[in-house]
Motif scaffolding. Structure first.
Motif, PDB file in Angstrom:
ATOM      1  N   ASP A  44      -2.617  10.152  -4.805  1.00 36.27           N
ATOM      2  CA  ASP A  44      -4.080   9.984  -5.114  1.00 36.27           C
ATOM      3  C   ASP A  44      -5.094   9.356  -4.042  1.00 36.27           C
ATOM      4  OD1 ASP A  44      -6.269  11.122  -5.944  1.00 36.27           O
ATOM      5  OD2 ASP A  44      -6.556   9.304  -8.070  1.00 36.27           O
ATOM      6  N   GLY A  45      -4.995   9.722  -2.895  1.00 33.58           N
ATOM      7  CA  GLY A  45      -5.716   8.360  -1.317  1.00 33.58           C
ATOM      8  C   GLY A  45      -4.211   7.878  -1.325  1.00 33.58           C
ATOM      9  N   TYR A  46      -4.926   6.214  -1.902  1.00 36.93           N
ATOM     10  CA  TYR A  46      -4.016   5.669  -1.633  1.00 36.93           C
ATOM     11  C   TYR A  46      -4.019   4.821  -2.428  1.00 36.93           C
ATOM     12  CZ  TYR A  46      -1.955   6.347   3.324  1.00 36.93           C
ATOM     13  OH  TYR A  46      -1.521   7.535   4.425  1.00 36.93           O
ATOM     14  N   ARG A  47      -2.795   3.565  -2.956  1.00 43.47           N
ATOM     15  CA  ARG A  47      -2.802   3.381  -4.082  1.00 43.47           C
ATOM     16  C   ARG A  47      -2.289   0.911  -3.659  1.00 43.47           C
ATOM     17  NH1 ARG A  47       0.693   2.204  -7.723  1.00 43.47           N
ATOM     18  NH2 ARG A  47      -0.511   0.754  -8.666  1.00 43.47           N
ATOM     19  N   ILE A  48      -3.138   0.952  -4.372  1.00 41.23           N
ATOM     20  CA  ILE A  48      -2.662  -0.839  -4.107  1.00 41.23           C
ATOM     21  C   ILE A  48      -1.762  -1.403  -4.466  1.00 41.23           C
ATOM     22  CG2 ILE A  48      -3.429  -3.338  -3.524  1.00 41.23           C
ATOM     23  CD1 ILE A  48      -5.809  -2.139  -1.884  1.00 41.23           C
ATOM     24  N   ALA A  49      -0.147  -1.925  -4.303  1.00 42.73           N
ATOM     25  CA  ALA A  49       0.191  -2.826  -5.621  1.00 42.73           C
ATOM     26  C   ALA A  49       0.090  -4.182  -5.887  1.00 42.73           C
ATOM     27  CB  ALA A  49       1.476  -2.334  -5.057  1.00 42.73           C
ATOM     28  N   ARG A  50      -0.920  -3.890  -7.101  1.00 43.82           N
ATOM     29  CA  ARG A  50      -1.400  -5.311  -7.355  1.00 43.82           C
ATOM     30  C   ARG A  50      -1.270  -6.230  -7.373  1.00 43.82           C
ATOM     31  NH1 ARG A  50      -6.907  -4.459  -5.577  1.00 43.82           N
ATOM     32  NH2 ARG A  50      -7.216  -2.399  -6.328  1.00 43.82           N
ATOM     33  N   ILE A  79       0.562  -1.486  -0.375  1.00 43.13           N
ATOM     34  CA  ILE A  79       0.427  -0.148   0.225  1.00 43.13           C
ATOM     35  C   ILE A  79       1.644   1.450   0.069  1.00 43.13           C
ATOM     36  CG2 ILE A  79      -1.780   1.077   1.493  1.00 43.13           C
ATOM     37  CD1 ILE A  79      -2.904  -1.261   2.486  1.00 43.13           C
ATOM     38  N   MET A  80       0.514   1.875  -0.562  1.00 42.72           N
ATOM     39  CA  MET A  80       1.036   3.435  -0.544  1.00 42.72           C
ATOM     40  C   MET A  80       0.170   4.682  -1.259  1.00 42.72           C
ATOM     41  SD  MET A  80       3.361   1.370  -3.856  1.00 42.72           S
ATOM     42  CE  MET A  80       2.797   1.420  -4.590  1.00 42.72           C
TER      43      MET A  80
END
Ligand code: SF4
Ligand code: SF4
Length: 297
Positions: free
Chosen positions: A70-76, A66-67
């Motif tokens: 733009d809010g948070y992003r999940i590195a899939r 999780i990074m």
């Protein structure tokens, strides 16, 4: 692999029902309203509008998946869908899609609403995704239901091995069966699969006396054409009088939030839902062909 067990449904079979949503589908319909049920794997969705930016998920993730951004992003590519971030989030901004259950556990859960089934003529419906991907599980669940005098229904896209359909036939009271497109080329274009197996399984069920309600997601400009309506009606009538009911399910865009949560593209996003007049006109065409046609609420 189950995404949801939803009680008090009145649209997924007779009476009040509990619907078990199975995860995984062989089709990729461009208008699908349940993108969380396409993959058979567990997934995590991120609902940006619920996120308060507290960062608890990032700290909870042992895989550095999780990074911020733009809010948070999940590195899939790093995420293993362990769900620990969802546990850590106070705001429900992370959603787990998919949970492994046994047929017995599922039965124990659906049994709790038996009094509603008894009072309404309802029961249990296996939906998805495609429940016939899990034919052995569904049959075991339905055997338990039948032993407890609970009515059983399957909602299926029909794209399943014949053995799965045969097994299900013995323990299923109703089939809600999708007929999306009659033209094989268009069917492949819009769903990713051809329709030969779907039509063959429908014929098999009709020949074996199954109680079938056909359903058609009504997609503007895709399958609401005169040609598709006529060919669908002709196919249904060729199956005999026991298979001449169809329910139209008008297109809607309610699944868009889930596409965003999973960072998936909703191909049909730009489609404008049909007007009530247009939907009624399609219903009347089916009726003119001798098919008993209703519109899903
Ligand atoms: S824990 Fe929930 S609210 Fe906090 S940053 Fe993560 S997703 Fe957003
Ligand atoms: S599901 Fe697990 S691996 Fe994936 S982002 Fe959440 S905590 Fe990290």
């Amino acid at each position: 692999m189950i995404t949801n067990i939803q009680g008090y449904s009145i649209h997924d079979g007779p009476g009040i029902r509990t619907v078990v949503f199975f995860k995984g589908c062989p089709l990729r319909c461009q208008w699908c309203a349940n993108p969380e049920n396409l993959s058979a794997d567990k997934q995590i969705g991120y609902l940006k509008n619920l996120c308060h930016g507290c960062g608890r998920c990032m700290k909870a993730c042992r895989y550095a998946a999780i990074m911020p951004g733009d809010g948070y992003r999940i590195a899939r590519d790093k995420c293993v869908s362990c769900g620990e971030c969802a546990e850590a989030c106070y705001y429900g901004a992370l959603v787990r899609y998919g949970e492994e259950k046994t047929a017995e556990e599922t039965f124990e859960q659906v049994l709790k609403d038996k009094m509603f089934y008894d009072s309404s003529g309802g029961g249990v419906t296996a939906s998805g995704g495609e429940p016939l991907l899990y034919a052995d599980f569904v049959c075991e669940l339905f055997r338990l239901c039948r032993n407890a005098a609970i009515d059983t229904c399957i909602e299926t896209c029909g794209w399943a091995p014949r053995e799965a359909v045969e097994k299900a036939l013995h323990v299923t009271d109703h089939f809600y069966y999708d007929l999306k497109l009659m033209d094989p080329v268009l069917h492949r274009k819009y769903t990713g699969c051809d329709n030969e197996r779907i039509l063959g399984n429908a014929r098999y069920l009709a020949e074996h006396g199954a109680d079938i309600l056909f359903r058609q997601p009504l997609i503007p400009g895709v399958n609401d054409t005169d040609d598709n309506i006529r060919r669908t009606a002709e196919f249904m009538l060729s199956l005999g009088p026991g298979a001449s009911r169809i329910q139209l399910m008008p297109f809607h865009r309610a699944g868009k939030t889930k596409y965003d949560a999973l960072e998936m593209t909703f191909i049909a996003e730009g489609l404008k839902p049909d007007t009530a007049e247009r939907i009624e006109a399609v219903r009347e065409r089916y009726i003119a062909y001798g098919v008993d046609c209703s519109i899903s609420k």
